[in-house]
Design a protein around this motif. Structure first.
Motif, PDB file in Angstrom:
ATOM      1  N   GLN B 290       0.867  -1.100   0.102  1.00 38.08           N
ATOM      2  CA  GLN B 290      -0.170   0.039  -0.072  1.00 38.08           C
ATOM      3  C   GLN B 290       0.744   1.264  -0.073  1.00 38.08           C
ATOM      4  O   GLN B 290       2.039   1.155   0.452  1.00 38.08           O
ATOM      5  N   VAL B 291       0.194   2.533  -0.695  1.00 42.38           N
ATOM      6  CA  VAL B 291       0.834   3.463  -0.474  1.00 42.38           C
ATOM      7  C   VAL B 291       0.152   4.546   0.463  1.00 42.38           C
ATOM      8  O   VAL B 291      -1.038   4.139   0.841  1.00 42.38           O
ATOM      9  N   HIS B 292       0.603   5.884   0.622  1.00 43.33           N
ATOM     10  CA  HIS B 292      -0.074   6.744   1.538  1.00 43.33           C
ATOM     11  C   HIS B 292      -1.509   7.068   1.443  1.00 43.33           C
ATOM     12  O   HIS B 292      -2.275   6.954   2.372  1.00 43.33           O
ATOM     13  N   GLY B 293      -1.933   6.867   0.367  1.00 42.60           N
ATOM     14  CA  GLY B 293      -3.399   7.312  -0.073  1.00 42.60           C
ATOM     15  C   GLY B 293      -4.275   6.088  -0.372  1.00 42.60           C
ATOM     16  O   GLY B 293      -5.653   6.327  -0.539  1.00 42.60           O
ATOM     17  N   SER B 294      -3.762   4.829  -0.369  1.00 37.52           N
ATOM     18  CA  SER B 294      -4.251   3.943  -1.208  1.00 37.52           C
ATOM     19  C   SER B 294      -5.400   3.007  -0.591  1.00 37.52           C
ATOM     20  O   SER B 294      -6.215   2.216  -1.026  1.00 37.52           O
ATOM     21  N   SER B 295      -5.523   3.170   1.119  1.00 34.35           N
ATOM     22  CA  SER B 295      -6.548   2.423   1.891  1.00 34.35           C
ATOM     23  C   SER B 295      -7.669   2.598   1.622  1.00 34.35           C
ATOM     24  O   SER B 295      -8.703   2.094   2.065  1.00 34.35           O
ATOM     25  N   ALA B 296      -8.098   3.798   0.707  1.00 30.89           N
ATOM     26  CA  ALA B 296      -9.696   4.126   0.560  1.00 30.89           C
ATOM     27  C   ALA B 296      -9.990   3.614  -0.760  1.00 30.89           C
ATOM     28  O   ALA B 296     -11.250   3.623  -1.194  1.00 30.89           O
ATOM     29  N   LEU B 297      -9.101   2.708  -1.618  1.00 32.80           N
ATOM     30  CA  LEU B 297      -9.521   2.582  -2.969  1.00 32.80           C
ATOM     31  C   LEU B 297     -10.359   1.165  -2.874  1.00 32.80           C
ATOM     32  O   LEU B 297      -9.787   0.235  -3.466  1.00 32.80           O
ATOM     33  N   THR B 298     -11.205   1.054  -2.224  1.00 35.39           N
ATOM     34  CA  THR B 298     -12.052   0.188  -1.773  1.00 35.39           C
ATOM     35  C   THR B 298     -12.754  -0.629  -3.214  1.00 35.39           C
ATOM     36  O   THR B 298     -13.015  -1.813  -3.272  1.00 35.39           O
ATOM     37  N   ALA B 299     -12.871  -0.171  -4.160  1.00 34.01           N
ATOM     38  CA  ALA B 299     -13.492  -0.411  -5.318  1.00 34.01           C
ATOM     39  C   ALA B 299     -12.497  -1.129  -6.219  1.00 34.01           C
ATOM     40  O   ALA B 299     -13.041  -2.150  -6.923  1.00 34.01           O
ATOM     41  N   ARG B 300     -11.215  -0.988  -6.108  1.00 31.67           N
ATOM     42  CA  ARG B 300     -10.248  -1.521  -6.987  1.00 31.67           C
ATOM     43  C   ARG B 300      -9.390  -2.376  -6.378  1.00 31.67           C
ATOM     44  O   ARG B 300      -8.670  -3.538  -6.800  1.00 31.67           O
ATOM     45  N   VAL B 301      -8.880  -2.039  -4.877  1.00 28.91           N
ATOM     46  CA  VAL B 301      -7.552  -2.855  -4.517  1.00 28.91           C
ATOM     47  C   VAL B 301      -8.018  -3.510  -3.317  1.00 28.91           C
ATOM     48  O   VAL B 301      -8.691  -3.107  -2.402  1.00 28.91           O
ATOM     49  N   ALA B 302      -7.589  -4.700  -3.276  1.00 27.84           N
ATOM     50  CA  ALA B 302      -8.010  -5.889  -2.395  1.00 27.84           C
ATOM     51  C   ALA B 302      -7.378  -5.371  -1.076  1.00 27.84           C
ATOM     52  O   ALA B 302      -7.995  -5.581  -0.040  1.00 27.84           O
ATOM     53  N   GLY B 303      -6.081  -4.749  -1.164  1.00 25.29           N
ATOM     54  CA  GLY B 303      -5.503  -4.577   0.242  1.00 25.29           C
ATOM     55  C   GLY B 303      -6.158  -3.084   0.763  1.00 25.29           C
ATOM     56  O   GLY B 303      -6.131  -3.212   2.060  1.00 25.29           O
ATOM     57  N   ALA B 304      -6.848  -2.337  -0.063  1.00 22.69           N
ATOM     58  CA  ALA B 304      -7.713  -1.369   0.649  1.00 22.69           C
ATOM     59  C   ALA B 304      -8.922  -1.997   1.429  1.00 22.69           C
ATOM     60  O   ALA B 304      -9.309  -1.482   2.289  1.00 22.69           O
ATOM     61  N   ARG B 305      -9.479  -2.781   0.630  1.00 23.44           N
ATOM     62  CA  ARG B 305     -10.693  -3.752   1.307  1.00 23.44           C
ATOM     63  C   ARG B 305     -10.208  -4.289   2.519  1.00 23.44           C
ATOM     64  O   ARG B 305     -11.024  -4.230   3.573  1.00 23.44           O
ATOM     65  N   ARG B 306      -9.082  -4.938   2.380  1.00 23.92           N
ATOM     66  CA  ARG B 306      -8.570  -5.659   3.560  1.00 23.92           C
ATOM     67  C   ARG B 306      -8.228  -4.680   4.764  1.00 23.92           C
ATOM     68  O   ARG B 306      -8.520  -4.935   6.028  1.00 23.92           O
ATOM     69  N   TRP B 307      -7.810  -3.428   4.450  1.00 23.62           N
ATOM     70  CA  TRP B 307      -7.504  -2.465   5.265  1.00 23.62           C
ATOM     71  C   TRP B 307      -8.782  -2.091   6.260  1.00 23.62           C
ATOM     72  O   TRP B 307      -8.829  -1.680   7.268  1.00 23.62           O
ATOM     73  N   GLN B 308      -9.882  -1.723   5.417  1.00 22.79           N
ATOM     74  CA  GLN B 308     -10.948  -1.652   6.051  1.00 22.79           C
ATOM     75  C   GLN B 308     -11.733  -2.582   7.013  1.00 22.79           C
ATOM     76  O   GLN B 308     -11.976  -2.098   7.932  1.00 22.79           O
ATOM     77  N   VAL B 309     -11.457  -3.646   6.559  1.00 20.19           N
ATOM     78  CA  VAL B 309     -11.783  -4.967   7.254  1.00 20.19           C
ATOM     79  C   VAL B 309     -10.896  -4.833   8.731  1.00 20.19           C
ATOM     80  O   VAL B 309     -11.520  -5.054   9.896  1.00 20.19           O
ATOM     81  N   VAL B 310      -9.645  -4.616   8.623  1.00 23.72           N
ATOM     82  CA  VAL B 310      -8.910  -4.642   9.808  1.00 23.72           C
ATOM     83  C   VAL B 310      -9.301  -3.138  10.738  1.00 23.72           C
ATOM     84  O   VAL B 310      -9.439  -3.383  11.821  1.00 23.72           O
ATOM     85  N   ALA B 311      -9.515  -2.343  10.268  1.00 24.40           N
ATOM     86  CA  ALA B 311     -10.175  -1.015  10.775  1.00 24.40           C
ATOM     87  C   ALA B 311     -11.380  -1.165  11.566  1.00 24.40           C
ATOM     88  O   ALA B 311     -11.777  -1.021  12.723  1.00 24.40           O
ATOM     89  N   ALA B 312     -12.354  -2.143  10.819  1.00 31.21           N
ATOM     90  CA  ALA B 312     -13.759  -2.082  11.443  1.00 31.21           C
ATOM     91  C   ALA B 312     -13.529  -3.117  12.384  1.00 31.21           C
ATOM     92  O   ALA B 312     -14.206  -3.082  13.681  1.00 31.21           O
ATOM     93  N   ASN B 313     -12.495  -4.154  12.368  1.00 25.97           N
ATOM     94  CA  ASN B 313     -12.531  -5.090  13.332  1.00 25.97           C
ATOM     95  C   ASN B 313     -11.822  -4.532  14.852  1.00 25.97           C
ATOM     96  O   ASN B 313     -12.282  -4.687  15.848  1.00 25.97           O
ATOM     97  N   GLU B 314     -11.054  -3.670  14.362  1.00 24.22           N
ATOM     98  CA  GLU B 314     -10.513  -2.816  15.646  1.00 24.22           C
ATOM     99  C   GLU B 314     -11.547  -2.129  16.097  1.00 24.22           C
ATOM    100  O   GLU B 314     -11.537  -2.105  17.684  1.00 24.22           O
ATOM    101  N   LEU B 315     -12.355  -1.218  15.472  1.00 28.19           N
ATOM    102  CA  LEU B 315     -13.507  -0.338  16.276  1.00 28.19           C
ATOM    103  C   LEU B 315     -14.469  -1.476  16.890  1.00 28.19           C
ATOM    104  O   LEU B 315     -14.975  -1.199  18.080  1.00 28.19           O
ATOM    105  N   ARG B 316     -14.734  -2.356  16.223  1.00 26.44           N
ATOM    106  CA  ARG B 316     -15.679  -3.422  16.921  1.00 26.44           C
ATOM    107  C   ARG B 316     -15.114  -3.940  17.954  1.00 26.44           C
ATOM    108  O   ARG B 316     -15.960  -3.999  19.156  1.00 26.44           O
TER     109      ARG B 316
END
Lengths: 317, 340
Positions: B290-316
């Protein structure tokens, strides 16, 4: 980051690991006894869930045993998704009866709502590649054919493994692509070994581990040598070096910062992406190889568990 | 690629697209900061529409005004009156970005739906018109206002966290320190994504990924934010560089998420190490590829979707999970304990 202080404290409570024995049998006895000690220190047996055991023939190879861990206390009436799981242990030790593995399978099944099919593949050096991969593939075939009779959903299958088990899981996934192409919906690889030529190891981790890099490479190299048959090359058993990585299922990789095998996992993720596979990789800082197995030890090991469980849950939609 | 980087092909596509679109926007880099900002917003939204997945349904969105600051509220549908809540600070190099940007709106909306956490996305003041500590001051005001209005806003005051991306991550970390040092009630949890936790970034990542990885001109941003160093000194610049704060103890549980090819990576991970060394429950994970701004690219980048999963797990699991009692049981006098 330095090693997670909670891991250090836990290791201190468990006490010293046994010295590496010469023979495989003695090594396994020691490993099992040590695992029992870890398990008792954890005091974390995992929830009670229904299990079922099967042993099947593998044409041309030794038979394989596997155990299904269902998500609840009873075998479900409606079929649930299933996830084939391969334990780790350098191809030489480990097994589905090791108490920490047993506990982690129970937790994963209960927390995800997905059945874990734990494959007790044969160990090296008595049995060598491709026995383990053929055994794994045979279990996959059996699950697809007999899914309904054991309350599993053959259309919602995943696969994964840890360390050497990650290598076997990835190899089974490749083999399946080239044979029956059963629909595997997700692959989860934890600290996987993907390159048995040992060229992908990240030896910059050696200093933090206080082990000389050459020794790490030598030690891991002996595990690979004991796994590979005399005539076969390490390339063949290295998923990273497969001729093509195209058309593989979505893959989630987890690596640990203080682990030379992080190089294997992270290179594999990049190679999968380059081949157009929906793959991602997260490195957990402060963790060591295999420390993730002991779920309750620290915040990071719990996060690891949650990451895996989220992947398993994706089978349910 | 420098540093032997294996960039996700979709991330490369995203950077190319941003460059192509940017080339048609003459106001990018304009000496008129308002014109520049408008162009950045237009570019950000145009790219976000293509690269950030559209959120699913399940959350109500409205604006709330807290005195001098505005927040966009994301309240997930829930049967509970009081929800775990996070004050979120967007990214944009201290000089750009807003709560209304498509990227922030989509990511936070989806996060609210996925976690059951209520978010208040703060529209803090931007540099250079409003230099440090304006953004931090806004965050302090907003955080206090949320606690003061917890009843009417449906906030569970035992489960309030802060979070931020990039510059917003730095402001969030500064906010937590500032509140502690002012002896004001602080957050229970911090989620810092690719945070800018120092005004003098350090480590090998700074040089390795200085060019070609989507985050450049760090010196310029620092200059815009801090100015010539002639701030009135009422608020120490340490709060703009949380990693350098001499006391990192007694802070809430923290997860720092870094990107492999981000110049800010090493400083972010150093922050997590220092928090942990000071006894704070802190950890870090690194998004590989990943690069600095890529965590939001959830429509295209598997690593961004994964990032959001990890963030959501953390908050939950670490913000939304039912909290342990504020006071340990053995600190309560025996006579006050209720025996059931």
């Amino acid at each position: 980051m330095p090693i997670d202080p909670a891991l250090v404290a836990f290791d201190r409570r468990v006490g010293k690991a046994p010295r590496m024995a010469r023979g495989a049998v003695e090594r396994r006895q020691n490993a099992l006894a040590f695992d029992q000690r870890i398990f008792e220190t954890l005091a974390f047996s995992g929830p009670l869930v229904a299990t079922a055991e099967h042993t099947i023939d593998v044409p041309g190879f030794v038979p394989v045993r596997f155990r299904i861990y269902y998500p609840g206390t009873a075998v479900p009436t409606a079929p649930v998704p299933a996830f084939l799981s391969f334990f780790g242990g350098g191809f030489q030790i480990g097994g589905i009866d090791y108490p920490t593995y047993d506990a982690s399978y129970r937790h994963r099944a209960a927390d995800s709502g997905v059945a874990i099919v734990a494959v007790d593949y044969a160990l090296a050096p008595e049995q060598r590649y491709p026995t383990q991969v053929e055994q794994g593939y045979a279990v996959l075939q059996w699950i697809v054919r007999n899914a309904a009779s054991v309350s599993l959903d053959g259309a919602r299958l995943g696969i994964g493994g840890l360390s050497s088990g990650g290598n076997i899981a990835a190899a089974v996934t490749l083999l399946n692509r080239d044979r029956a192409a059963h629909p595997l919906r997700i692959q989860v690889l934890e600290v996987p070994s993907t390159d048995l030529t040992m060229r992908s190891l990240d030896l910059s981790t050696a200093r933090a581990l206080k082990v000389p890099g050459f020794l790490l490479r030598y030690f891991l190299g002996t595990l690979a040598r004991d796994y590979l048959p005399r005539c076969s090359s390490a390339r063949e058993a290295s998923p990273l070096l497969a001729a093509s990585l195209a058309a593989l299922p979505p893959t989630r990789i987890l690596t640990a910062e203080l682990d030379p095998l992080r190089g294997d996992g992270e290179k594999f993720a990049a190679a999968l992406r380059a081949a157009g596979v929906d793959a991602s990789c997260v490195r957990y800082l402060g963790l060591t190889h295999g420390s993730s197995l002991n779920i309750p030890v620290s915040g990071s090991t719990r996060r690891w568990h949650a990451d895996v469980v989220a992947a398993l849950r994706s089978l349910r939609v | 690629m420098p540093g032997g980087a294996h960039l996700d092909p979709e991330i490369t596509r995203w950077m190319t697209r941003a460059r192509e679109l940017g080339a048609t926007m003459p106001d990018l880099g304009s000496s008129d900061i308002l014109a520049w900002r408008r162009a950045e917003r237009e570019l950000s939204d145009a790219v976000a529409v293509e690269f950030v997945a559209e959120p699913t349904a399940g959350c109500r969105v409205d604006d709330v005004v807290a005195g001098s600051v505005r927040m966009r509220r994301y309240r997930p549908f829930s049967v509970d009156d009081r929800l775990p809540t996070q004050l979120f600070l967007h990214g944009g190099g201290f000089a750009f970005g807003s709560a209304d940007e498509v990227v922030n709106d989509r990511i936070i909306r989806q996060r609210a739906i996925d976690t059951g956490v209520q978010f208040f996305s703060l529209d803090y003041r931007l540099a250079p018109e409003h230099r440090f500590p304006a953004a931090l001051d806004d965050a302090v005001v907003a955080f206090g206002w949320l606690l003061d209005h917890a009843d009417e806003l449906g906030i569970d005051i035992d489960r309030v966290g802060v979070g931020g991306v990039s510059a917003g991550g730095g402001i969030a970390a500064g906010l937590t320190l500032r509140l502690r040092d002012l002896a004001l009630p602080g957050p229970r949890h911090q989620l810092l994504e690719v945070p800018a936790v120092t005004m003098t970034p350090s480590g090998s990542s700074l040089d390795l990924y200085a060019r070609g990885f989507g985050l450049e001109d760090l010196d310029l941003l620092r200059e815009l934010y801090l100015g010539d160093g002639a701030s009135d000194g009422a608020v120490s610049e340490l709060y703009a560089s949380p990693v350098d704060h001499p006391d990192l103890s007694g802070l809430p549980r923290t997860l720092v998420m870094t990107a492999q090819f981000d110049p800010l990576r090493d400083a972010g991970e150093l922050f997590a190490s220092r928090l942990a060394a000071a006894g704070t429950d802190a950890a870090a994970v690194r998004g590989i590829g990943q690069v600095h701004g890529s965590s939001a690219l959830t429509a295209r980048v598997a690593g961004a979707r994964r990032w959001q999963v990890v963030a959501a797990n953390e908050l939950r699991s670490r913000l939304a999970a039912v909290p342990s009692p504020q006071v340990p049981l053995d600190a309560v006098p025996l006579s006050a304990r209720v025996v059931s």
